[in-house]
Design a protein around this motif. Structure first.
Motif, PDB file in Angstrom:
ATOM      1  N   MET A 272       0.960  -0.985   0.144  1.00 12.70           N
ATOM      2  CA  MET A 272      -0.063  -0.005   0.160  1.00 12.70           C
ATOM      3  C   MET A 272       0.967   1.231   0.106  1.00 12.70           C
ATOM      4  O   MET A 272       1.813   1.533   0.883  1.00 12.70           O
ATOM      5  CB  MET A 272      -0.959  -0.005   1.128  1.00 12.70           C
ATOM      6  N   LEU A 273       0.666   2.288  -0.855  1.00 15.91           N
ATOM      7  CA  LEU A 273       1.670   3.183  -1.199  1.00 15.91           C
ATOM      8  C   LEU A 273       0.784   4.250  -0.198  1.00 15.91           C
ATOM      9  O   LEU A 273      -0.414   4.957  -0.846  1.00 15.91           O
ATOM     10  CB  LEU A 273       1.828   3.495  -2.396  1.00 15.91           C
ATOM     11  N   THR A 274       1.089   4.701   0.990  1.00 18.84           N
ATOM     12  CA  THR A 274       0.427   5.390   1.772  1.00 18.84           C
ATOM     13  C   THR A 274       1.128   6.975   1.735  1.00 18.84           C
ATOM     14  O   THR A 274       2.157   7.206   1.187  1.00 18.84           O
ATOM     15  CB  THR A 274       0.378   5.190   3.290  1.00 18.84           C
ATOM     16  N   ALA A 275       0.255   7.810   2.692  1.00 22.47           N
ATOM     17  CA  ALA A 275       0.993   9.124   2.667  1.00 22.47           C
ATOM     18  C   ALA A 275       2.527   9.305   3.316  1.00 22.47           C
ATOM     19  O   ALA A 275       3.212  10.326   3.069  1.00 22.47           O
ATOM     20  CB  ALA A 275       0.298  10.195   3.170  1.00 22.47           C
ATOM     21  N   ASP A 276       2.599   7.859   3.710  1.00 24.57           N
ATOM     22  CA  ASP A 276       3.803   7.943   4.743  1.00 24.57           C
ATOM     23  C   ASP A 276       4.994   7.198   4.085  1.00 24.57           C
ATOM     24  O   ASP A 276       5.843   6.467   4.707  1.00 24.57           O
ATOM     25  CB  ASP A 276       3.663   7.291   5.970  1.00 24.57           C
ATOM     26  N   GLY A 277       4.734   6.919   2.615  1.00 27.35           N
ATOM     27  CA  GLY A 277       5.464   5.769   1.936  1.00 27.35           C
ATOM     28  C   GLY A 277       4.878   4.090   1.819  1.00 27.35           C
ATOM     29  O   GLY A 277       3.861   4.117   2.195  1.00 27.35           O
ATOM     30  N   PRO A 278       5.614   3.372   1.064  1.00 25.89           N
ATOM     31  CA  PRO A 278       4.993   2.306   0.902  1.00 25.89           C
ATOM     32  C   PRO A 278       5.043   1.221   2.303  1.00 25.89           C
ATOM     33  O   PRO A 278       6.091   1.513   3.059  1.00 25.89           O
ATOM     34  CB  PRO A 278       6.107   1.485  -0.193  1.00 25.89           C
ATOM     35  N   LYS A 279       4.013   0.501   2.199  1.00 20.83           N
ATOM     36  CA  LYS A 279       3.796  -0.380   3.503  1.00 20.83           C
ATOM     37  C   LYS A 279       3.335  -1.872   3.271  1.00 20.83           C
ATOM     38  O   LYS A 279       2.798  -1.782   2.177  1.00 20.83           O
ATOM     39  CB  LYS A 279       2.976   0.247   4.578  1.00 20.83           C
ATOM     40  N   VAL A 280       3.627  -2.998   3.920  1.00 23.78           N
ATOM     41  CA  VAL A 280       3.405  -4.028   3.605  1.00 23.78           C
ATOM     42  C   VAL A 280       1.978  -4.305   3.943  1.00 23.78           C
ATOM     43  O   VAL A 280       1.777  -3.945   5.042  1.00 23.78           O
ATOM     44  CB  VAL A 280       4.206  -5.162   4.260  1.00 23.78           C
ATOM     45  N   ILE A 281       1.329  -4.694   3.048  1.00 26.46           N
ATOM     46  CA  ILE A 281      -0.256  -5.260   3.410  1.00 26.46           C
ATOM     47  C   ILE A 281      -0.104  -6.715   3.813  1.00 26.46           C
ATOM     48  O   ILE A 281      -0.953  -7.113   4.841  1.00 26.46           O
ATOM     49  CB  ILE A 281      -1.261  -5.124   2.184  1.00 26.46           C
ATOM     50  N   GLU A 282       0.421  -7.584   2.800  1.00 23.05           N
ATOM     51  CA  GLU A 282       0.532  -8.965   3.198  1.00 23.05           C
ATOM     52  C   GLU A 282       1.834  -9.695   2.411  1.00 23.05           C
ATOM     53  O   GLU A 282       2.009  -8.893   1.232  1.00 23.05           O
ATOM     54  CB  GLU A 282      -0.515  -9.387   2.671  1.00 23.05           C
ATOM     55  N   PHE A 283       2.055 -10.771   2.649  1.00 18.32           N
ATOM     56  CA  PHE A 283       2.966 -11.542   1.557  1.00 18.32           C
ATOM     57  C   PHE A 283       2.308 -12.790   1.296  1.00 18.32           C
ATOM     58  O   PHE A 283       1.467 -13.570   2.228  1.00 18.32           O
ATOM     59  CB  PHE A 283       4.062 -12.051   2.293  1.00 18.32           C
ATOM     60  N   ASN A 284       2.244 -13.102  -0.038  1.00 21.64           N
ATOM     61  CA  ASN A 284       2.156 -14.472  -0.453  1.00 21.64           C
ATOM     62  C   ASN A 284       3.324 -15.158  -0.807  1.00 21.64           C
ATOM     63  O   ASN A 284       4.504 -14.537  -1.414  1.00 21.64           O
ATOM     64  CB  ASN A 284       1.172 -14.385  -1.626  1.00 21.64           C
ATOM     65  N   VAL A 285       3.503 -16.395  -0.889  1.00 23.41           N
ATOM     66  CA  VAL A 285       4.786 -17.027  -1.240  1.00 23.41           C
ATOM     67  C   VAL A 285       4.534 -18.022  -2.492  1.00 23.41           C
ATOM     68  O   VAL A 285       5.059 -18.839  -2.800  1.00 23.41           O
ATOM     69  CB  VAL A 285       5.035 -18.077  -0.131  1.00 23.41           C
ATOM     70  N   ARG A 286       3.814 -17.440  -3.547  1.00 28.98           N
ATOM     71  CA  ARG A 286       3.732 -17.756  -4.956  1.00 28.98           C
ATOM     72  C   ARG A 286       2.988 -16.639  -5.740  1.00 28.98           C
ATOM     73  O   ARG A 286       2.918 -15.514  -5.439  1.00 28.98           O
ATOM     74  CB  ARG A 286       2.841 -19.022  -5.028  1.00 28.98           C
ATOM     75  N   PHE A 287       3.166 -16.889  -7.026  1.00 27.76           N
ATOM     76  CA  PHE A 287       2.526 -16.015  -7.955  1.00 27.76           C
ATOM     77  C   PHE A 287       1.216 -15.774  -7.578  1.00 27.76           C
ATOM     78  O   PHE A 287       0.228 -16.660  -7.114  1.00 27.76           O
ATOM     79  CB  PHE A 287       2.549 -16.322  -9.302  1.00 27.76           C
ATOM     80  N   GLY A 288       0.464 -14.559  -7.723  1.00 28.25           N
ATOM     81  CA  GLY A 288      -0.880 -14.213  -7.646  1.00 28.25           C
ATOM     82  C   GLY A 288      -1.671 -14.909  -8.931  1.00 28.25           C
ATOM     83  O   GLY A 288      -1.066 -14.931  -9.977  1.00 28.25           O
ATOM     84  N   ASP A 289      -2.842 -14.837  -8.618  1.00 25.80           N
ATOM     85  CA  ASP A 289      -3.617 -15.560  -9.668  1.00 25.80           C
ATOM     86  C   ASP A 289      -4.755 -14.455  -9.569  1.00 25.80           C
ATOM     87  O   ASP A 289      -5.654 -14.322  -8.556  1.00 25.80           O
ATOM     88  CB  ASP A 289      -4.413 -16.827  -9.498  1.00 25.80           C
ATOM     89  N   PRO A 290      -5.139 -13.399 -10.434  1.00 25.19           N
ATOM     90  CA  PRO A 290      -4.868 -13.542 -11.838  1.00 25.19           C
ATOM     91  C   PRO A 290      -3.562 -12.761 -12.279  1.00 25.19           C
ATOM     92  O   PRO A 290      -3.191 -12.673 -13.275  1.00 25.19           O
ATOM     93  CB  PRO A 290      -5.872 -12.840 -12.459  1.00 25.19           C
ATOM     94  N   GLU A 291      -2.680 -12.173 -11.091  1.00 22.43           N
ATOM     95  CA  GLU A 291      -1.740 -11.359 -11.905  1.00 22.43           C
ATOM     96  C   GLU A 291      -0.461 -12.345 -12.667  1.00 22.43           C
ATOM     97  O   GLU A 291       0.106 -11.619 -13.515  1.00 22.43           O
ATOM     98  CB  GLU A 291      -0.765 -10.949 -10.534  1.00 22.43           C
ATOM     99  N   ALA A 292      -0.432 -13.528 -12.185  1.00 25.14           N
ATOM    100  CA  ALA A 292       0.588 -14.422 -13.195  1.00 25.14           C
ATOM    101  C   ALA A 292       0.275 -14.418 -14.512  1.00 25.14           C
ATOM    102  O   ALA A 292       1.023 -14.487 -15.419  1.00 25.14           O
ATOM    103  CB  ALA A 292       0.604 -15.805 -12.509  1.00 25.14           C
ATOM    104  N   GLN A 293      -1.197 -14.415 -14.680  1.00 25.83           N
ATOM    105  CA  GLN A 293      -1.650 -14.221 -16.103  1.00 25.83           C
ATOM    106  C   GLN A 293      -1.170 -13.104 -17.143  1.00 25.83           C
ATOM    107  O   GLN A 293      -1.261 -13.118 -18.236  1.00 25.83           O
ATOM    108  CB  GLN A 293      -3.162 -14.562 -16.366  1.00 25.83           C
ATOM    109  N   VAL A 294      -0.818 -11.822 -16.208  1.00 29.78           N
ATOM    110  CA  VAL A 294      -0.387 -10.812 -17.213  1.00 29.78           C
ATOM    111  C   VAL A 294       0.962 -10.293 -17.008  1.00 29.78           C
ATOM    112  O   VAL A 294       1.523  -9.725 -17.640  1.00 29.78           O
ATOM    113  CB  VAL A 294      -1.390  -9.450 -16.645  1.00 29.78           C
ATOM    114  N   VAL A 295       1.593 -11.009 -15.997  1.00 25.24           N
ATOM    115  CA  VAL A 295       3.084 -10.912 -15.562  1.00 25.24           C
ATOM    116  C   VAL A 295       3.876 -11.862 -16.596  1.00 25.24           C
ATOM    117  O   VAL A 295       4.755 -11.390 -17.039  1.00 25.24           O
ATOM    118  CB  VAL A 295       3.371 -11.090 -14.311  1.00 25.24           C
ATOM    119  N   LEU A 296       3.562 -13.111 -16.398  1.00 27.60           N
ATOM    120  CA  LEU A 296       4.317 -14.073 -16.997  1.00 27.60           C
ATOM    121  C   LEU A 296       4.406 -14.089 -18.417  1.00 27.60           C
ATOM    122  O   LEU A 296       5.524 -14.006 -19.078  1.00 27.60           O
ATOM    123  CB  LEU A 296       4.035 -15.681 -16.658  1.00 27.60           C
ATOM    124  N   PRO A 297       3.631 -13.703 -19.276  1.00 25.59           N
ATOM    125  CA  PRO A 297       3.713 -13.464 -20.892  1.00 25.59           C
ATOM    126  C   PRO A 297       4.791 -12.255 -21.153  1.00 25.59           C
ATOM    127  O   PRO A 297       4.992 -12.276 -22.168  1.00 25.59           O
ATOM    128  CB  PRO A 297       2.121 -13.133 -21.021  1.00 25.59           C
TER     129      PRO A 297
END
Length: 419
Positions: A272-297
């Motif tokens: 999350m890009l906040t007024a105080d800079g970037p902060k972690v919302i969460e971690f996952n330990v694999r590619f996201g779905d549907p993000e993988a479908q637009v990143v990998l190509p």
């Protein structure tokens, strides 16, 4: 020629299989268990469940697989990487201990707090009374996160005291000892960084992506596993991207090594890009779905070679395109996510051509799950890519449903930049 095993069954794993098949070194990709939509040349399916770690290991041994890539989070949190490594098999993913970054939100918050990595304030509680106290401390809106895996649906943002009471009453009636992570609400722009982490701290980062979690247009309705995504996120500057990598991603990788649980595999940092800079919302330990479908190509090099080099701890020079924007729209069954209806017809690759399609919940040409497929278009800008994908799916003879505004942020910024 190489043989690859991809573990998982959805559109993400379909995109991973296709990324490996583009390598001149790869002859065959086995997807376990896959789905009926995966009919690409060189792609084979194996009916082994993602939770059957011994069965997956036996499959890799019997098929003389050269490399395994884990797409799905569940086998990672169960320890599939540990099982494969013990058998001398090459596999890309985090160990069971390192996979706690996704498998346990309370573990993640401890790491972030201990190593002073920017994130939301939080409390981990196991009772309604402690939860109410945390809500009083942080105020509304408030974020509730179930501690374990929740298939992308374990996060609830609550804006009223009445809804807080309703949520907590229902949760602690069902699970009297439920572990709940409560966070202060972060406002800002959300985006995702996918970092490919190899041995000895070697790491490279994919283009930024932004997904759309809410079921309906204008970010309305319930959270889902993801209704669409686009990448790269050009309207976020290179400086913002680098700041997030320097202050969030790399310190987390260093922290995991210091904890004695070094991370390898795909680290998905939700930012999350906040007024105080970037902060972690969460971690996952694999590619996201549907993000993988637009990143990998977007990877124009040899994906097999990239992953192999990372596993060997070799410094890599990744090859990502920078000419086009990729927009992917998820086709979902009616009633998703609460009660998806099976049986709707699923568009074929020929109906989607010349666009790409990655299949998820498909059996015998019909919808068999919630998210059924992702249709992807790319063009020199987000406006053109968005128009191309909707021009195609708006004319499909199907009862599958989808959002009509994927990539709206990027399109809006392109429009504003012209004014």
């Amino acid at each position: 020629m190489k043989k690859i095993l991809v573990i998982g069954s959805g559109a993400r794993e379909h995109a991973l299989a296709q990324a490996f098949l583009r390598s001149e070194q790869v002859e065959q990709v086995i997807v376990a268990p896959g789905n009926d939509g995966m009919t690409d040349a060189g792609l084979q399916r194996a009916e082994v469940a993602v939770t059957d770690l011994d069965g997956l290991r036996a499959l890799a041994v019997n098929e003389a697989v050269d490399l395994t890539f884990v797409g799905n989070e569940e086998p990672l949190t169960l320890g599939v990487v540990d099982v494969f490594r013990a058998a001398g098999l090459q596999i890309f993913g985090p160990t069971k201990a390192a996979a706690q970054l996704e498998g346990s939100k309370s573990f993640t918050k401890r790491i972030l707090d201990q190593y002073q990595i920017p994130t939301a304030q939080s409390r981990t509680v196991t009772s309604a009374e402690a939860a109410e106290a945390a809500v009083t401390e942080f105020g509304l809106p408030i974020v509730f996160k179930l501690d374990g895996l929740a298939l992308g649906k374990g996060v609830t943002i609550i804006t009223s005291a009445e809804d807080v009471t309703t949520y907590l009453t229902a949760l602690y009636t069902r699970q009297p000892q439920a572990k709940l992570v409560i966070e202060s609400y972060l406002a800002g722009v959300e985006f995702s960084i996918f970092s490919l982490v190899g041995q000895d701290g070697v790491v490279t980062h994919a283009p930024l992506a932004q997904d759309h979690k809410r079921r309906f247009d204008h970010d309305k309705g319930p959270n889902t596993g993801g209704m669409g995504a686009y990448s790269p996120v050009r309207w976020l500057s290179d400086e913002v991207r680098q700041q997030a990598i320097d202050t969030l991603v790399m310190p987390t990788i260093a922290a995991m090594a210091k904890e004695g649980t070094p991370f390898t595999g795909v680290l998905y940092t939700g930012v999350m890009l906040t007024a105080d800079g970037p902060k972690v919302i969460e971690f996952n330990v694999r590619f996201g779905d549907p993000e993988a479908q637009v990143v990998l190509p977007q990877y124009t090099g040899d994906f097999y070679q990239l992953i192999n080099d990372l596993l060997q701890g070799q410094v890599v020079v990744p090859e990502w395109q920078n000419d086009d924007v990729y927009v992917g729209v998820v086709l979902a069954a009616a009633g998703y996510p609460e009660a998806p209806e099976k049986g709707a017809s699923v568009p074929s690759t020929s109906e989607i051509a010349p666009l790409a399609i990655n299949y998820a919940g498909v059996k015998a040409g019909r919808a068999s799950g919630g998210r059924v497929a992702t249709v992807v278009a790319h063009a020199p800008n987000a406006t053109a890519a968005q128009a191309a994908v909707y021009e195609k799916i708006d004319h499909l003879p199907t009862d599958l449903q989808y959002r009509h505004d994927i990539a709206y942020q990027a399109v809006q910024h392109e429009v504003e930049s012209k004014d």
